[in-house]
Design a protein around this motif. Structure first.
Motif, mmCIF file in Angstrom:
data_model
loop_
_atom_site.group_PDB
_atom_site.id
_atom_site.type_symbol
_atom_site.label_atom_id
_atom_site.label_comp_id
_atom_site.label_asym_id
_atom_site.label_seq_id
_atom_site.Cartn_x
_atom_site.Cartn_y
_atom_site.Cartn_z
ATOM 1 N N GLU A 5 -2.826 15.533 -60.458
ATOM 2 C CA GLU A 5 -2.655 16.367 -61.648
ATOM 3 C C GLU A 5 -1.973 15.606 -62.779
ATOM 4 O O GLU A 5 -1.850 16.114 -63.890
ATOM 5 C CB GLU A 5 -1.843 17.612 -61.292
ATOM 6 C CG GLU A 5 -2.593 18.559 -60.377
ATOM 7 C CD GLU A 5 -1.744 19.731 -59.934
ATOM 8 O OE1 GLU A 5 -2.224 20.863 -60.074
ATOM 9 O OE2 GLU A 5 -0.608 19.504 -59.462
ATOM 10 N N ASP A 8 -3.909 15.533 -66.060
ATOM 11 C CA ASP A 8 -3.795 16.740 -66.877
ATOM 12 C C ASP A 8 -2.450 16.796 -67.590
ATOM 13 O O ASP A 8 -2.369 17.193 -68.752
ATOM 14 C CB ASP A 8 -3.969 17.991 -66.018
ATOM 15 C CG ASP A 8 -5.363 18.093 -65.417
ATOM 16 O OD1 ASP A 8 -6.316 17.554 -66.019
ATOM 17 O OD2 ASP A 8 -5.491 18.712 -64.352
ATOM 18 N N TYR A 9 -1.400 16.402 -66.895
ATOM 19 C CA TYR A 9 -0.071 16.427 -67.505
ATOM 20 C C TYR A 9 0.011 15.420 -68.654
ATOM 21 O O TYR A 9 0.556 15.720 -69.717
ATOM 22 C CB TYR A 9 1.012 16.154 -66.464
ATOM 23 C CG TYR A 9 2.399 16.262 -67.057
ATOM 24 C CD1 TYR A 9 2.885 17.495 -67.479
ATOM 25 C CD2 TYR A 9 3.199 15.152 -67.223
ATOM 26 C CE1 TYR A 9 4.139 17.617 -68.054
ATOM 27 C CE2 TYR A 9 4.463 15.260 -67.789
ATOM 28 C CZ TYR A 9 4.920 16.490 -68.201
ATOM 29 O OH TYR A 9 6.164 16.610 -68.773
ATOM 30 N N TYR A 12 -1.605 16.836 -71.586
ATOM 31 C CA TYR A 12 -0.721 17.857 -72.154
ATOM 32 C C TYR A 12 0.352 17.207 -73.030
ATOM 33 O O TYR A 12 0.598 17.655 -74.160
ATOM 34 C CB TYR A 12 -0.091 18.660 -71.015
ATOM 35 C CG TYR A 12 0.928 19.673 -71.445
ATOM 36 C CD1 TYR A 12 0.538 20.893 -71.983
ATOM 37 C CD2 TYR A 12 2.288 19.419 -71.293
ATOM 38 C CE1 TYR A 12 1.490 21.835 -72.363
ATOM 39 C CE2 TYR A 12 3.236 20.355 -71.674
ATOM 40 C CZ TYR A 12 2.829 21.556 -72.214
ATOM 41 O OH TYR A 12 3.776 22.473 -72.594
ATOM 42 N N PHE A 48 4.953 12.264 -64.436
ATOM 43 C CA PHE A 48 5.549 13.576 -64.697
ATOM 44 C C PHE A 48 6.905 13.472 -65.396
ATOM 45 O O PHE A 48 7.537 14.482 -65.681
ATOM 46 C CB PHE A 48 5.640 14.386 -63.409
ATOM 47 C CG PHE A 48 4.288 14.738 -62.851
ATOM 48 C CD1 PHE A 48 3.550 15.776 -63.394
ATOM 49 C CD2 PHE A 48 3.737 14.004 -61.816
ATOM 50 C CE1 PHE A 48 2.285 16.091 -62.909
ATOM 51 C CE2 PHE A 48 2.480 14.303 -61.320
ATOM 52 C CZ PHE A 48 1.752 15.339 -61.872
ATOM 53 N N LEU A 84 7.776 19.863 -68.746
ATOM 54 C CA LEU A 84 7.174 19.988 -67.422
ATOM 55 C C LEU A 84 7.117 21.456 -66.982
ATOM 56 O O LEU A 84 6.104 21.917 -66.461
ATOM 57 C CB LEU A 84 7.938 19.145 -66.400
ATOM 58 C CG LEU A 84 7.380 19.141 -64.978
ATOM 59 C CD1 LEU A 84 5.930 18.669 -64.943
ATOM 60 C CD2 LEU A 84 8.256 18.278 -64.071
ATOM 61 N N TRP A 87 4.320 23.176 -68.848
ATOM 62 C CA TRP A 87 3.020 22.772 -68.316
ATOM 63 C C TRP A 87 2.735 23.462 -66.992
ATOM 64 O O TRP A 87 1.622 23.929 -66.766
ATOM 65 C CB TRP A 87 2.961 21.250 -68.154
ATOM 66 C CG TRP A 87 1.668 20.782 -67.558
ATOM 67 C CD1 TRP A 87 0.458 20.699 -68.185
ATOM 68 C CD2 TRP A 87 1.456 20.357 -66.212
ATOM 69 N NE1 TRP A 87 -0.486 20.234 -67.304
ATOM 70 C CE2 TRP A 87 0.092 20.017 -66.088
ATOM 71 C CE3 TRP A 87 2.283 20.231 -65.098
ATOM 72 C CZ2 TRP A 87 -0.456 19.556 -64.901
ATOM 73 C CZ3 TRP A 87 1.744 19.772 -63.915
ATOM 74 C CH2 TRP A 87 0.384 19.441 -63.824
ATOM 75 N N GLU A 91 -0.414 25.795 -66.200
ATOM 76 C CA GLU A 91 -1.345 25.531 -65.102
ATOM 77 C C GLU A 91 -1.464 26.734 -64.169
ATOM 78 O O GLU A 91 -2.541 27.044 -63.700
ATOM 79 C CB GLU A 91 -0.912 24.284 -64.316
ATOM 80 C CG GLU A 91 -1.139 22.990 -65.037
ATOM 81 C CD GLU A 91 -2.612 22.715 -65.294
ATOM 82 O OE1 GLU A 91 -3.397 22.701 -64.327
ATOM 83 O OE2 GLU A 91 -2.990 22.520 -66.466
#
Length: 95
Positions: A5, A8-9, A12, A48, A84, A87, A91
């Protein structure tokens, strides 16, 4: 949360402006060091820890993080945590 993931982060993070000046298209600055020559062909847990900073502020931050935070009155780890959490909520809402 899965390492996969990370992509995707990172997208973002890129969608935000610089935390200091708001400029668009920021660098994704890793607060947790990836290391010189780190493998960029896969996603890492360090992804992250990214925050959005423009090139100017990214370079300045690497000079001295404490002075940077004092100068701009910002706690980068708190900002990273806030991003974080947002996000993760985003999600979860997609499921």
């Amino acid at each position: 949360m899965k390492i996969e993931e990370g992509k995707d982060y990172l997208q973002y993070i890129s969608s935000h402006g610089c935390l200091v000046c708001g400029r668009s298209n920021p660098d994704r600055d890793h607060l947790e060091t990836v290391g010189m020559g780190g493998r960029r062909d896969r996603y890492l847990w360090e992804d992250f820890t990214c925050i959005p900073l423009c090139r100017i502020h990214h370079t300045e931050r690497h000079t001295n993080m404490k002075k940077f935070e004092d100068k701009y009155r910002i706690n980068l780890w708190k900002e990273q945590s806030r991003l974080l959490r947002r996000w993760l909520r985003y999600e979860q809402g997609k499921e």
